[in-house]
Design an enzyme around this catalytic site. Sequence first.
Site, PDB file in Angstrom:
ATOM      1  CG  PHE A 132      -8.669 -29.221  10.167  1.00  0.00           C
ATOM      2  CD1 PHE A 132      -7.462 -28.851   9.579  1.00  0.00           C
ATOM      3  CD2 PHE A 132      -9.795 -28.444   9.921  1.00  0.00           C
ATOM      4  CE1 PHE A 132      -7.387 -27.739   8.757  1.00  0.00           C
ATOM      5  CE2 PHE A 132      -9.724 -27.329   9.100  1.00  0.00           C
ATOM      6  CZ  PHE A 132      -8.511 -26.970   8.516  1.00  0.00           C
ATOM      7  CD  GLN A 133      -9.135 -24.450  11.020  1.00  0.00           C
ATOM      8  OE1 GLN A 133     -10.319 -24.325  11.317  1.00  0.00           O
ATOM      9  NE2 GLN A 133      -8.507 -23.645  10.162  1.00  0.00           N
TER      10      GLN A 133
ATOM     11  CD  GLU B 262      -8.982 -14.815  12.942  1.00  0.00           C
ATOM     12  OE1 GLU B 262      -7.918 -14.317  12.502  1.00  0.00           O
ATOM     13  OE2 GLU B 262      -9.568 -15.771  12.390  1.00  0.00           O
TER      14      GLU B 262
ATOM     15  CE  LYS C 237     -19.173 -27.295  13.147  1.00  0.00           C
ATOM     16  NZ  LYS C 237     -18.556 -27.437  11.829  1.00  0.00           N
TER      17      LYS C 237
ATOM     18  CG  MET D 133      10.575   3.803  21.424  1.00  0.00           C
ATOM     19  SD  MET D 133      11.049   5.395  22.120  1.00  0.00           S
ATOM     20  CE  MET D 133       9.472   6.008  22.693  1.00  0.00           C
TER      21      MET D 133
HETATM   22  C1  LIG Z   1       4.141  -5.988  17.964  1.00  0.00           C
HETATM   23  C2  LIG Z   1       5.359  -5.247  18.374  1.00  0.00           C
HETATM   24  N1  LIG Z   1       6.551  -5.562  17.824  1.00  0.00           N
HETATM   25  C3  LIG Z   1       7.669  -4.874  18.170  1.00  0.00           C
HETATM   26  C4  LIG Z   1       7.606  -3.866  19.097  1.00  0.00           C
HETATM   27  C5  LIG Z   1       8.871  -3.108  19.511  1.00  0.00           C
HETATM   28  N2  LIG Z   1       8.758  -1.698  19.147  1.00  0.00           N
HETATM   29  C6  LIG Z   1       8.414  -0.736  20.039  1.00  0.00           C
HETATM   30  S1  LIG Z   1       8.308   0.784  19.364  1.00  0.00           S
HETATM   31  C7  LIG Z   1       8.761   0.197  17.847  1.00  0.00           C
HETATM   32  C8  LIG Z   1       8.874   1.118  16.676  1.00  0.00           C
HETATM   33  C9  LIG Z   1       7.571   1.627  16.238  1.00  0.00           C
HETATM   34  O1  LIG Z   1       7.743   2.298  15.020  1.00  0.00           O
HETATM   35  P1  LIG Z   1       6.609   3.242  14.451  1.00  0.00           P
HETATM   36  O2  LIG Z   1       5.293   2.582  14.518  1.00  0.00           O
HETATM   37  O3  LIG Z   1       7.038   3.716  13.111  1.00  0.00           O
HETATM   38  O4  LIG Z   1       6.558   4.429  15.490  1.00  0.00           O
HETATM   39  P2  LIG Z   1       7.643   5.556  15.859  1.00  0.00           P
HETATM   40  O5  LIG Z   1       8.400   5.051  17.037  1.00  0.00           O
HETATM   41  O6  LIG Z   1       8.512   5.759  14.664  1.00  0.00           O
HETATM   42  O7  LIG Z   1       6.817   6.740  16.188  1.00  0.00           O
HETATM   43  C10 LIG Z   1       8.986  -1.173  17.905  1.00  0.00           C
HETATM   44  C11 LIG Z   1       9.440  -1.990  16.753  1.00  0.00           C
HETATM   45  C12 LIG Z   1       6.342  -3.598  19.664  1.00  0.00           C
HETATM   46  N3  LIG Z   1       6.164  -2.663  20.606  1.00  0.00           N
HETATM   47  N4  LIG Z   1       5.236  -4.278  19.267  1.00  0.00           N
END
Ligand SMILES: Cc1ncc(C[n+]2csc(CCOP(=O)(O)OP(=O)(O)O)c2C)c(N)n1
Lengths: 563, 156
Positions: free
Chosen positions: A112-113, A50, A162, A473
């Site tokens: 439920f749900q 979803e 529902k 990052m």
């Molecule tokens: C759902 C979610 N969880 C955690 C984060 C924190 N976060 C920001 S950038 C990042 C790393 C992303 O890694 P990747 O997709 O490999 O991209 P890169 O930075 O290596 O280009 C994380 C964990 C986020 N933005 N969104």
Amino acid sequence: MKMSGAQMVCEALIREGVKTVFGYPGGAIMNVYDEIYKQNGFEHILNRHEQASVHAADGYARATGEVGVAMVTSGPGFTNAVTGLATAYLDSTPLVVISGQVPLALIGTDAFQEVDAVGISRPCTKHNYLVKSLEELPRILKEAFYIARSGRPGPVHVDIPKDITAEIGTFVYPEEISIATYRPNYKGNDRQIKKAAEAIRKARKPLLYIGGGVVLSNASGLVREFVLKTQIPVVETLMARGVMGAGNPLLLGMLGMHGNYASNMAMSETDLVISLGARFDDRVTGKLSEFAKYAEIIHVDIDPANIGKLVNVDYPIVGDVATVVGKILTELGDINTDRYQAWREILKRYDELHPLTYHKSDEVIKPQWVMERIGELVGRDAIITSDVGQHQMWAAQFYPFDRARQWINSGGLGTMGFGFPAALGAKKGHPEKTVINITGDGSILMNMQELVTASEYKIPVINVIINNHFLGMVRQWQTFFYDKRYSETDLSFQPNFKALAEACGGIGYDVTTKEEFDRALKDAIVQDKVCFMNVAIDRLENVLPMVPAGGALYNMLLEHKDK
Amino acid sequence: MQKVRRVISVIVMNESSVLARVSGLFAGRGYNIESLTVAPIPGSELSHITIVTKGSPQVIEQIIKQLHKLVPTFKVIEHEEMIEKEMVMVKFPIEENLSDIQALCGAYNGGIVNVGVDMVIAMAADEPMRIGHFIEAAQRFNPSEVVRGGVVAIER
Ligand SMILES: Cc1ncc(C[n+]2csc(CCOP(=O)(O)OP(=O)(O)O)c2C)c(N)n1
């Protein structure tokens, strides 16, 4: 016309001109799905989660400017959709998300749900409804679309028990809607507009600061006209990339945490900020007390609550960007553009001093090169979505965006997993365009089940995985600010991305050289299948320049010893 | 930043979820609520919510704008020129000096409103600050329960 609540839902969607619904069925919404089966007014795409349905509706909305629609069941179906709602809310995307709910008589019994869906969605939607009777259903649906697309757009959630979808009643769909308590102001105050024009005429170092609101208001053409006429330099936020068009001589670039030197210096030295549809986000302003310290501020925004929220504004103008910019243009009349010549030259020197660039290489693939190269190969027409991380920033910095709605990313919430489903939605909205999701080896796994959706419905989007074997990052922050303690960011353990794509009916490419990159991308563009391009990049590349969180915009890290 | 006390009146559509929207806004954005009262406006589909809050002028401005932004909000009124009233009910043991209690309540637009076997209930209605004084003064009669009603206000 007599019909069931479920039929009313379908009928309302058709009357609103909805062509594609993204969703996932379940007990509480089954009556509606039964009617979806019987109708052919719109297509339904079965995502495999979803969250992906809501992001897909979001991508569709951002690419087309229409309201995106997603449908989910109660309980876990709804809670899975929440990240999508919050993502759309922070980026002001017009969505209508319909969820099933347990029957009225069971609400409040921990059935439920059952989950308090409107309680959960309240803080992450523009508005929400729990439908309490069949009689009010058509009006609520009409209002939901109206609220989603008017004023400052946003997601609206409609929760339908529902039993209401089973009940038979008379369908009267309102033609017009008027909500006494909800009257967005589009026009802008003429006196303030006059004063703002006067301030522009008097300024020496004006700067146009444009944000996602310009895209939402379809004001890109007018803003370009404004810039052409006034010759005032421009900085774009992450959400406004594409508005001015790459190569526009007055566009300094993106500002903020990963903005380029000239943009951030311009903001630090300007004497008049003309803010259009931007909201002074902390990733843009850096240290607030140092932000645009020498400037008066004109702030044009359709949402009055954005004005004065973070910075003091001298010329507040509540209104639609397109309308207000049109009026300012008229008000300005002929303007002497020589007045800003010295300012333009200062900024040009800043850009020459520290242009946005990177260390080129022939041995390894540099991620920045990938962005430039995709731009060269697919150019102006492609739609680029992205996930969240370094790859997102490199795309924003180096991709030659040329038009509004070409760049689709989760700027406000920063939702990893957004890019792939959003690309599916964008491609449904624009089947004629090449759609590329620029993603990371971390992010792509957060909605990789959409490979199956893409294959089933033949939605050929290309995922370019900028693979650094890191949550890059976060790793970069650990390098800079945590003494290289790489806590839980090493993704050396990897899936076989090529095989993964193939296992789900798509195509995979492993790319380690520039030649392979070109070959793979050219091939992917002509395929009618979803693709994963697994691109091995220079592992420790950092996103630069960088304004450390909370620092002043003019204090940028331009280089880092570790790269 | 200097914090100021403000009374804000919010006229909203009388719907079941509206109070949750308003209180959720305060909770979610970290605004402070000192008191909140709500009742339907007679002969209309509207309700009148009175909120007493504290914050810097910037925060107060944001509160007003955010309240206004809620779809069911019809009007937000923020005035320094408001007539404010609050009521309070207090339970005293029957052994206390009832005529003194009666006199005290009288000074604050109130009186004894109920007499039971072992306790009396008194009320007062006055400016919020004076209600504070009333409660202080009432301490010497050993009140067993004090219920404040929250502030209601009307524009002057
Ligand atoms: C759902 C979610 N969880 C955690 C984060 C924190 N976060 C920001 S950038 C990042 C790393 C992303 O890694 P990747 O997709 O490999 O991209 P890169 O930075 O290596 O280009 C994380 C964990 C986020 N933005 N969104």
